[in-house]
Design an enzyme around this catalytic site. Structure first.
Site, short mmCIF file in Angstrom:
data_model
loop_
_atom_site.label_atom_id
_atom_site.label_comp_id
_atom_site.label_asym_id
_atom_site.label_seq_id
_atom_site.Cartn_x
_atom_site.Cartn_y
_atom_site.Cartn_z
CD GLU A 56 -3.55 -2.74 7.42
OE1 GLU A 56 -2.46 -2.97 6.90
OE2 GLU A 56 -4.17 -1.69 7.26
CE LYS A 111 0.09 3.41 4.73
NZ LYS A 111 0.03 3.55 6.16
CG HIS A 125 -5.78 1.75 5.24
ND1 HIS A 125 -5.34 2.70 6.13
CD2 HIS A 125 -4.76 0.88 5.06
CE1 HIS A 125 -4.09 2.41 6.46
NE2 HIS A 125 -3.71 1.31 5.83
CB SER A 137 5.25 -1.86 11.99
OG SER A 137 4.75 -0.55 12.24
CG ASN A 156 -1.70 1.22 1.43
OD1 ASN A 156 -1.82 2.02 0.50
ND2 ASN A 156 -2.27 1.41 2.62
CD GLU A 210 -2.97 5.43 6.76
OE1 GLU A 210 -2.98 5.51 5.53
OE2 GLU A 210 -2.02 4.95 7.41
N GLY A 228 2.27 2.15 10.84
CA GLY A 228 3.19 3.28 10.71
C GLY A 228 3.84 3.71 12.01
C1 PEP Z 1 -0.80 0.02 6.10
O1 PEP Z 1 -0.93 1.21 5.92
O2 PEP Z 1 -1.63 -0.76 5.64
C2 PEP Z 1 0.34 -0.43 6.92
C3 PEP Z 1 0.29 -1.63 7.41
O3 PEP Z 1 1.35 0.48 7.10
P1 PEP Z 1 2.80 0.18 7.74
O4 PEP Z 1 3.30 -1.10 7.13
O5 PEP Z 1 3.62 1.37 7.35
O6 PEP Z 1 2.60 0.06 9.22
#
Ligand code: PEP
Length: 256
Positions: A170, A13, A98, A216, A11, A100, A176
């Site tokens: 998630e 973003k 997601h 992460s 992803n 976000e 992040g």
């Molecule tokens: C994501 O945005 O789906 C995600 C898992 O981000 P990150 O790997 O940066 O934590």
């Protein structure tokens, strides 16, 4: 039982111009363009979809994904993108719900449900994201939260439709932040999700649906996380922006 093929999605973003996207994809095509042990999906921003789609049209196992779509077929929805527009660019997957989008754009489980319906109708596979916040984890309400997200987000879908859905667990506190759920914590949540899916849809669907872990994921933790029996892939944010890092995640994730 049909074995669940691992699925590793990046992803991006709101990162990568078209020119930057081309460089990243060319590197990935060189490194994992023929990799077959997992499905690889790249989810660039809308503006880079066409450029990435063109590069992926050659013989490769890497698939194209989008980060969002609008639930309506067309009309006066300024700034939005429909499933048909994605389909025309050979988009095979779309991330829905997601955290976000839930946090900044107020998408709720009903929105997730409508968007999932729109994606399935266009034969684009939805990657439906669910996950709890830190207070919900610490207050021990995370199971209830996941249950509601699943029950409302997947309401009204037939068993055959659910087969085409990928779920992404998630935990919001791990996105992040550099904090990863331990493999045991992630496995416990994935097992819980699968069990709930069994009650909600059917035990067969629960066995079949792939559940990615996201939060992460890095080259160093990918192997242990993805070796858990109920973790069928990863949704990778930050670490998918760099070809080397993403390639090692893919390779480590598939090493037993
Ligand atoms: C994501 O945005 O789906 C995600 C898992 O981000 P990150 O790997 O940066 O934590």
């Amino acid at each position: 039982m049909i074995p669940r093929k691992k699925i590793i999605a990046g992803n991006w973003k709101m990162n990568k111009t078209q020119a930057e996207a081309r460089v990243l994809v060319e590197d990935l095509l060189r490194d994992v363009g023929r990799f077959d042990a997992a499905e690889i999906v790249l989810c660039p921003p809308f503006t880079a979809l066409a450029a990435v789609s063109e590069l992926l049209s050659a013989e490769t196992n890497i698939r194209l994904g989008a980060q969002n779509l609008n639930e309506h077929a067309s009309g006066a929805y300024t700034g939005e993108i429909s499933a048909a527009m994605l389909k025309e660019l050979y988009v095979r997957y779309v991330i829905i719900g997601h955290s976000e989008r839930r946090q900044y754009y107020k998408e709720d489980n009903a929105t997730v449900n409508r968007k999932t319906k729109a994606a399935l109708a266009a034969e684009i596979k939805p990657i439906v994201c669910i996950g709890e916040t830190l207070p919900e984890r610490e207050g021990n309400t995370w199971k209830k939260v996941l249950e509601t997200q699943l029950t409302e987000g997947l309401a009204g879908f037939a068993e055959a439709e659910v087969h085409d859905i990928v779920l992404a667990y998630e935990p919001v506190w791990a996105i992040g932040t550099g904090k990863t759920a331990t493999p045991a914590q992630a496995e416990e949540a994935h097992q819980f999700i699968r069990t709930h899916l069994g009650k909600l849809v059917s035990p067969a669907a629960a066995e079949r649906v792939r559940i990615q872990y996201g939060g992460s994921v890095k080259p160093e933790n990918a192997r242990e996380l993805l070796n858990q029996p109920n973790i069928d892939g990863a949704l990778v944010g930050g670490a998918s922006l760099d070809a080397r890092g993403f390639t090692s995640i893919i390779k480590n994730a598939c090493a037993s």
